[in-house]
Design a protein around this motif. Structure first.
Motif, PDB file in Angstrom:
ATOM      1  N   ILE A  98     -15.698 -20.802   5.186  1.00 42.85           N
ATOM      2  CA  ILE A  98     -15.180 -19.940   6.256  1.00 42.85           C
ATOM      3  C   ILE A  98     -15.686 -18.507   6.132  1.00 42.85           C
ATOM      4  CG2 ILE A  98     -13.005 -19.311   5.149  1.00 42.85           C
ATOM      5  CD1 ILE A  98     -11.804 -19.828   8.046  1.00 42.85           C
ATOM      6  N   TYR A  99     -15.910 -18.023   4.917  1.00 42.47           N
ATOM      7  CA  TYR A  99     -16.438 -16.661   4.779  1.00 42.47           C
ATOM      8  C   TYR A  99     -17.889 -16.579   5.258  1.00 42.47           C
ATOM      9  CZ  TYR A  99     -12.484 -14.741   2.264  1.00 42.47           C
ATOM     10  OH  TYR A  99     -11.248 -14.287   1.931  1.00 42.47           O
ATOM     11  N   ASN A 100     -18.664 -17.626   5.011  1.00 42.11           N
ATOM     12  CA  ASN A 100     -20.062 -17.611   5.445  1.00 42.11           C
ATOM     13  C   ASN A 100     -20.190 -17.701   6.955  1.00 42.11           C
ATOM     14  OD1 ASN A 100     -20.821 -17.560   2.764  1.00 42.11           O
ATOM     15  ND2 ASN A 100     -21.057 -19.776   2.628  1.00 42.11           N
ATOM     16  N   LEU A 101     -19.257 -18.387   7.595  1.00 41.55           N
ATOM     17  CA  LEU A 101     -19.310 -18.600   9.043  1.00 41.55           C
ATOM     18  C   LEU A 101     -18.344 -17.712   9.814  1.00 41.55           C
ATOM     19  CD1 LEU A 101     -19.382 -22.502   8.972  1.00 41.55           C
ATOM     20  CD2 LEU A 101     -21.321 -20.954   9.253  1.00 41.55           C
ATOM     21  N   LEU A 102     -17.805 -16.699   9.166  1.00 39.14           N
ATOM     22  CA  LEU A 102     -16.761 -15.878   9.786  1.00 39.14           C
ATOM     23  C   LEU A 102     -17.246 -15.184  11.059  1.00 39.14           C
ATOM     24  CD1 LEU A 102     -13.845 -14.948   9.453  1.00 39.14           C
ATOM     25  CD2 LEU A 102     -14.702 -13.013   8.143  1.00 39.14           C
ATOM     26  N   SER A 103     -18.406 -14.564  11.019  1.00 33.20           N
ATOM     27  CA  SER A 103     -18.871 -13.856  12.214  1.00 33.20           C
ATOM     28  C   SER A 103     -19.180 -14.842  13.341  1.00 33.20           C
ATOM     29  CB  SER A 103     -20.104 -13.010  11.898  1.00 33.20           C
ATOM     30  OG  SER A 103     -21.189 -13.845  11.533  1.00 33.20           O
ATOM     31  N   TRP A 104     -19.745 -16.010  13.020  1.00 35.74           N
ATOM     32  CA  TRP A 104     -20.026 -17.014  14.042  1.00 35.74           C
ATOM     33  C   TRP A 104     -18.739 -17.551  14.644  1.00 35.74           C
ATOM     34  CZ3 TRP A 104     -23.046 -18.896  17.493  1.00 35.74           C
ATOM     35  CH2 TRP A 104     -22.835 -20.172  17.995  1.00 35.74           C
ATOM     36  N   GLU A 105     -17.745 -17.827  13.812  1.00 37.14           N
ATOM     37  CA  GLU A 105     -16.461 -18.346  14.306  1.00 37.14           C
ATOM     38  C   GLU A 105     -15.762 -17.325  15.200  1.00 37.14           C
ATOM     39  OE1 GLU A 105     -15.018 -21.351  13.883  1.00 37.14           O
ATOM     40  OE2 GLU A 105     -16.618 -22.161  12.637  1.00 37.14           O
ATOM     41  N   LYS A 106     -15.833 -16.052  14.825  1.00 35.37           N
ATOM     42  CA  LYS A 106     -15.227 -15.012  15.654  1.00 35.37           C
ATOM     43  C   LYS A 106     -15.933 -14.896  16.999  1.00 35.37           C
ATOM     44  CE  LYS A 106     -14.416 -11.041  14.068  1.00 35.37           C
ATOM     45  NZ  LYS A 106     -14.495  -9.756  13.386  1.00 35.37           N
ATOM     46  N   LYS A 107     -17.251 -14.928  16.991  1.00 35.71           N
ATOM     47  CA  LYS A 107     -18.007 -14.852  18.246  1.00 35.71           C
ATOM     48  C   LYS A 107     -17.697 -16.042  19.142  1.00 35.71           C
ATOM     49  CE  LYS A 107     -21.852 -12.255  16.346  1.00 35.71           C
ATOM     50  NZ  LYS A 107     -23.251 -12.318  15.916  1.00 35.71           N
ATOM     51  N   GLN A 108     -17.546 -17.194  18.518  1.00 34.88           N
ATOM     52  CA  GLN A 108     -17.205 -18.405  19.268  1.00 34.88           C
ATOM     53  C   GLN A 108     -15.865 -18.248  19.967  1.00 34.88           C
ATOM     54  OE1 GLN A 108     -16.901 -21.605  16.492  1.00 34.88           O
ATOM     55  NE2 GLN A 108     -18.104 -22.967  17.763  1.00 34.88           N
ATOM     56  N   ARG A 109     -14.869 -17.763  19.239  1.00 36.76           N
ATOM     57  CA  ARG A 109     -13.521 -17.593  19.815  1.00 36.76           C
ATOM     58  C   ARG A 109     -13.516 -16.500  20.881  1.00 36.76           C
ATOM     59  NH1 ARG A 109     -13.618 -20.853  15.542  1.00 36.76           N
ATOM     60  NH2 ARG A 109     -11.768 -22.157  15.307  1.00 36.76           N
ATOM     61  N   ILE A 110     -14.253 -15.425  20.667  1.00 39.33           N
ATOM     62  CA  ILE A 110     -14.310 -14.356  21.665  1.00 39.33           C
ATOM     63  C   ILE A 110     -14.961 -14.871  22.949  1.00 39.33           C
ATOM     64  CG2 ILE A 110     -15.406 -12.138  22.197  1.00 39.33           C
ATOM     65  CD1 ILE A 110     -14.899 -11.372  19.253  1.00 39.33           C
ATOM     66  N   PHE A 111     -16.016 -15.675  22.824  1.00 37.20           N
ATOM     67  CA  PHE A 111     -16.649 -16.261  23.996  1.00 37.20           C
ATOM     68  C   PHE A 111     -15.681 -17.191  24.727  1.00 37.20           C
ATOM     69  CE2 PHE A 111     -19.187 -19.511  26.133  1.00 37.20           C
ATOM     70  CZ  PHE A 111     -19.968 -18.702  26.937  1.00 37.20           C
ATOM     71  N   LYS A 112     -14.911 -17.986  23.971  1.00 36.11           N
ATOM     72  CA  LYS A 112     -13.927 -18.875  24.591  1.00 36.11           C
ATOM     73  C   LYS A 112     -12.862 -18.077  25.342  1.00 36.11           C
ATOM     74  CE  LYS A 112     -13.937 -22.991  21.644  1.00 36.11           C
ATOM     75  NZ  LYS A 112     -13.097 -23.819  20.762  1.00 36.11           N
ATOM     76  N   ILE A 113     -12.417 -16.982  24.748  1.00 39.11           N
ATOM     77  CA  ILE A 113     -11.399 -16.156  25.396  1.00 39.11           C
ATOM     78  C   ILE A 113     -11.951 -15.550  26.683  1.00 39.11           C
ATOM     79  CG2 ILE A 113     -10.126 -13.977  25.178  1.00 39.11           C
ATOM     80  CD1 ILE A 113      -9.483 -14.796  22.306  1.00 39.11           C
ATOM     81  N   ALA A 114     -13.183 -15.057  26.648  1.00 40.44           N
ATOM     82  CA  ALA A 114     -13.783 -14.486  27.855  1.00 40.44           C
ATOM     83  C   ALA A 114     -13.942 -15.552  28.935  1.00 40.44           C
ATOM     84  CB  ALA A 114     -15.134 -13.861  27.517  1.00 40.44           C
ATOM     85  N   TYR A 115     -14.356 -16.734  28.540  1.00 45.28           N
ATOM     86  CA  TYR A 115     -14.521 -17.848  29.470  1.00 45.28           C
ATOM     87  C   TYR A 115     -13.183 -18.238  30.091  1.00 45.28           C
ATOM     88  CZ  TYR A 115     -15.823 -22.571  30.943  1.00 45.28           C
ATOM     89  OH  TYR A 115     -16.034 -23.706  31.661  1.00 45.28           O
TER      90      TYR A 115
END
Length: 134
Positions: A98-115
Motif C-alpha cells: 500500500i505504501y508503494n501504490l499510495l499515490s496511484w490509489e489516491k489518484k484512482q479514488r480522486i478520479f472516481k470522485i470526480a466521475y
C-alpha cells in the motif's frame, strides 16, 4: 411520477458511492499523514470495496430496467472498471504494497470522485427536468 422516483433513487446511489469512495480516500490520506498504520488502512478500505461494487452494479441495473439510455452509458465505464479489477484480483488494498501504490490509489479514488460528481450533477439536472415536466 416514476421518473421522479427513479432520479431520486439514482441520486441516492450516487451519493452512497461518493461516500464510500470518499471514505477510502480519507483512509489513504490518513495513511499518508501517518495517522493510522497500513494494516488498519487496508482493512478499512477492503471493507468498503465490495459494497461499492454492489451499489454500482445495482445502480446500473436500475438504470437499465428504467430505460435511462442517456445515464446508463455514462455509468457503465465505472462498472466495467470495477468488474475488471475484481476479475484480475486487484480490487483489494494489499497491506505490504500500500505504501508503494499510495499515490496511484489516491489518484484512482480522486478520479472516481470526480466521475461520480459529474454523474450526480447530471442526475440532479434530470431530477429538475422531471419535476418541470410534472
Amino acid at each position: 411520477m416514476e421518473m421522479l422516483w427513479t432520479w431520486l433513487l439514482s441520486i441516492f446511489f450516487i451519493l452512497t458511492l461518493l461516500c464510500l469512495v470518499g471514505y477510502q480516500l480519507m483512509c489513504l490520506m490518513d495513511l499518508e499523514d501517518d495517522y493510522i498504520n497500513s494494516y488498519d488502512s487496508s482493512s478499512r478500505i477492503n471493507r468498503t470495496v465490495l459494497p461499492e461494487f454492489i451499489v454500482q452494479g445495482v445502480f446500473c441495473v436500475i438504470l437499465f430496467i428504467t430505460r435511462h439510455w442517456f445515464m446508463l452509458p455514462l455509468a457503465l465505464p465505472h462498472l466495467y472498471y470495477n468488474v475488471n479489477s475484481y476479475m484480475k484480483g486487484q480490487h483489494l488494498a494489499d497491506v505490504t504494497e500500500i505504501y508503494n501504490l499510495l499515490s496511484w490509489e489516491k489518484k484512482q479514488r480522486i478520479f472516481k470522485i470526480a466521475y461520480l460528481f459529474i454523474l450526480a450533477i447530471l442526475s440532479l439536472f434530470g431530477l429538475f427536468w422531471s419535476i418541470g415536466d410534472e
